[in-house]
Design a protein around this motif. Structure first.
Motif, short mmCIF file in Angstrom:
data_model
loop_
_atom_site.label_atom_id
_atom_site.label_comp_id
_atom_site.label_asym_id
_atom_site.label_seq_id
_atom_site.Cartn_x
_atom_site.Cartn_y
_atom_site.Cartn_z
N PHE A 35 -20.87 23.78 9.94
CA PHE A 35 -21.29 22.20 9.55
C PHE A 35 -22.67 21.89 9.79
N TYR A 39 -24.94 20.44 6.78
CA TYR A 39 -25.12 19.12 6.41
C TYR A 39 -26.27 18.78 7.67
N CYS A 40 -26.87 19.34 8.21
CA CYS A 40 -27.96 18.79 9.13
C CYS A 40 -29.30 19.28 9.19
N LEU A 46 -28.74 14.20 9.86
CA LEU A 46 -28.11 14.56 8.51
C LEU A 46 -28.79 14.51 7.45
N TYR A 48 -29.42 13.36 4.20
CA TYR A 48 -29.10 12.27 3.34
C TYR A 48 -30.09 11.62 2.62
N ALA A 64 -19.38 11.73 11.85
CA ALA A 64 -19.71 13.20 11.54
C ALA A 64 -19.51 14.12 12.60
N TRP A 484 -19.24 13.19 5.51
CA TRP A 484 -19.28 14.37 6.51
C TRP A 484 -18.03 14.32 7.26
N ASN A 488 -15.67 17.53 8.53
CA ASN A 488 -16.01 17.88 9.90
C ASN A 488 -14.69 18.73 10.23
#
Length: 638
Positions: A35, A39-40, A46, A48, A64, A484, A488
């Motif tokens: 994850f 996504y990070c 994050l 985004y 998240a 997110w 998760n």
């Protein structure tokens, strides 16, 4: 503590639940790593690039990672606590840059949503209470609501939080900018109906198609829902309760109880039912033409008991944690009983209700069966929006006090339900909850297959999240801020129930006082040691029974069993399983002679006992408890 107890019984055939439980730990530790890679960014924030709203959204960024510290506290990977803190720091910087935070705390929003984001913070505090940086933050955040705080959130003269939206910037009057004109084009809100009653010329959703009406509704929302106190602010008491757990600062306890008392008195004056709004002068209904309902995230709109009931239970539990007094729960007990008394029988499929997808997942085909439905909301025409009761609320009242009346409430709910509480369905909702009914049936002794079934669901849902990540090609600019949460891969409901005897926390801002906490003295951290699985099968007022299994074939593990994550209960004595005999027997034999099983009782007189688990051994512990012997506290492993 007493001398360590040594497990003596050979495992033989390893229990399926133990193998599945350790597998669940492993796949979730794989999952959170994937994850963060997907996504990070390198600073922990994050990925985004999408739009943000004027006030809403900060909670979704924190959500998240909301249960990662809980996984660590239960026995997840050693580095997970540092990774979780790294993400909290990164997201906090990210939200500061986006304008959502002031000095690391929400600038000003409602506590239905602030509570969702803060459970990540509370879990970090509980998982590593020795971290001085998070301790300082806990104090600083709690200070925002004390009398005399420069933030000015609290009015001691009226015992109110001054605005429905509040936080690091103090009272934040008004509502979301996006709702200044509340029109029919807000199609995602239509299922919740009109946000206010009594607005001239507006009696149905279609009336909001008129731009003048939409402007009028927005103006009335600003006036009536943008000032004064609201019941969901009760969840702010977790801020001060969490800070109090560090060193029992009387100022934090005093405010928590003062604010809870104020709402208790308002409920007593309203036939025992918590109203949802208090005006600037401290008068219920002041901004709503005398109505006790109609406040922001209150009884009328949008969620009713889902928001008001949750906040009341959260605050009641905080009061009980601080004082050990079960009467602190009465504000929530009376609220739930008021609704249950007004319950009807009906089928979900045949009933008009605002949140349908939750029950379709939780009840499946049973949505077609008549069952208990309780009113969730109240308007000018009385109670409406009938849905099945959310069991997380009454379960926590039972967990907090273990009084017979709270257990009877759950028994009566089961008797009035039209579906089989033993059924375990494969789903995961936003709160990582919803399997309370089959768990309660297991604790009652009539759902023996629950551990394996529930662990199977957890493994299935974690795998689904892994697969969703594997096929996800969404560009950060196109991400929905709930994206997110839906990916998760950490799911802790099964582990909480089975290893600690504790339900999932109340998602909108609750603490997590575990019935049992495990500590690993060899690694100097909370959680089950590697290879060790645990199953709590009995949870009673003065008794907890559990089994420990060491699946390692070569390594001895040590585990400390603590009576409650806040250490409140004293283990008076422990009855432990024993085994004698000639195991493993002579090598020429085709099998080992069966051991002779027995028990012995050990005097403990402490909130902790240590168990040594040789390779391939298991032990059963029956803990006899005296509850609330010690003050609740964030306890580090000495």
């Amino acid at each position: 503590m007493t001398e360590p107890i040594v497990a003596e019984t050979p495992i033989g055939t390893p229990p399926a639940w133990a193998i599945m439980q350790r597998r669940l730990f492993d796949v979730m530790d794989e999952g959170w790593w994937l994850f963060r890679e997907r996504y990070c960014l390198p600073d922990g924030s994050l990925r985004y690039a999408g739009p943000v709203q004027s006030r809403d959204g900060a909670d979704d960024f924190y959500e998240a990672f909301v249960n990662w510290p809980v996984l660590y506290q239960l026995g997840g990977a050693d580095d997970l606590i540092d990774v979780a803190k790294w993400h909290w720091e990164g997201v906090t910087r990210q939200l500061t840059d986006l304008g959502f935070l002031v000095d690391e705390f929400e600038r000003g929003y409602d506590w239905f949503h602030i509570g969702e984001s803060m459970i990540f913070f509370y879990a970090l505090c509980a998982a590593d209470p020795g971290d001085e940086v998070f301790r300082e933050r806990a104090y600083r955040f709690a200070e925002l609501y004390l009398p005399g705080s420069p933030a000015g959130n609290y009015d001691p003269a009226t015992r109110t939080i001054r605005a429905p939206h509040n936080g690091g910037g103090g009272p934040r009057w008004g509502i979301n900018d996006e709702w200044r004109s509340y029109g029919a084009d807000l199609t995602n809100m239509r299922i919740f109906g009109l946000p206010l009653s009594g607005v001239p010329g507006i009696t149905s959703w279609d009336d909001l198609k008129d731009p003048a009406n939409a402007d009028l509704m927005g103006a009335e929302m600003i006036r009536r829902q943008g000032a004064g106190d609201t019941a969901v602010n009760l969840a702010a008491t977790t801020l001060t309760a969490n800070a109090w757990l560090y060193d029992h600062n009387d100022r934090f306890a005093a405010w928590t109880l003062e604010y809870l008392d104020a709402w208790q008195e308002r409920a007593a004056a309203n036939d025992g039912l918590v109203p949802d709004n208090v005006g600037p002068s401290g008068i219920v209904g002041e901004l709503h033409d005398g109505r006790w309902y109609g406040g922001n995230y209150g009884w009328n709109w949008p969620h009713g008991v889902y928001s008001v009931g949750s906040a009341a239970c959260i605050a009641a539990l905080n009061g009980a944690v601080l004082t050990g007094d079960s009467q602190r729960l009465d504000i929530a007990r009376n609220l739930l009983d008021h609704l249950y008394e007004r319950g009807i029988t009906g089928a979900v499929d045949e009933t008009e209700l605002s949140i349908r997808d939750r029950w379709q997942a939780e009840l499946g085909d049973d949505c077609a069966k008549p069952t208990l439905l309780i009113p969730n909301r109240h308007g000018d025409d009385g109670w409406f929006d009938y849905q099945p009761p959310q069991l997380g609320l009454p379960i926590w009242l039972w967990q907090a006090a273990f009084e017979s009346s709270d257990r009877d409430r759950l028994r009566q709910l089961r008797e009035r339900s039209g579906y089989d509480w033993r059924t375990v369905r494969d789903f995961r909702n936003k709160e990582d909850a919803g399997h309370e009914a089959p768990w309660l049936a297991y604790l009652a002794g009539d759902n023996p297959g629950y551990p394996e079934a529930m662990l199977g669901v957890a493994l299935s849902q974690v795998q689904r999240r892994m697969d969703l990540m594997a096929v996800d090609t969404t560009d950060p600019a196109d991400l929905n801020i709930h994206h997110w949460q839906r990916h998760n891969p950490v799911a802790t409901e099964a582990l909480l129930q089975l290893t600690t005897g504790t339900p999932q926390l109340l998602y909108n801002g609750g603490l997590l006082p575990l019935r049992v906490l495990y500590l690993d003295p060899d690694r100097g951290r909370p959680g089950l040691p590697a290879d060790v699985a645990a199953l709590v099968d009995t949870v009673e007022p003065d008794r907890t029974c559990l089994q420990l299994v060491n699946l390692s074939a070569t390594q001895t593990r040590r585990v400390i069993v603590q009576a409650g994550s806040f250490g409140t209960d004293r283990i008076d004595e422990a009855t432990v399983s024993t085994a004698t005999g000639e195991y493993p027997g002579p090598s020429p034999a085709y099998t080992s002679p069966p051991p002779t099983a027995g028990t012995r009782t050990v005097v403990v007189d402490s909130n902790r006992l240590e168990v040594t688990m040789p390779p391939g051994r298991t032990i059963r512990l029956e803990l006899r408890l005296t509850r609330n012997t010690y003050r609740a506290a964030h306890l580090a492993l000495d």
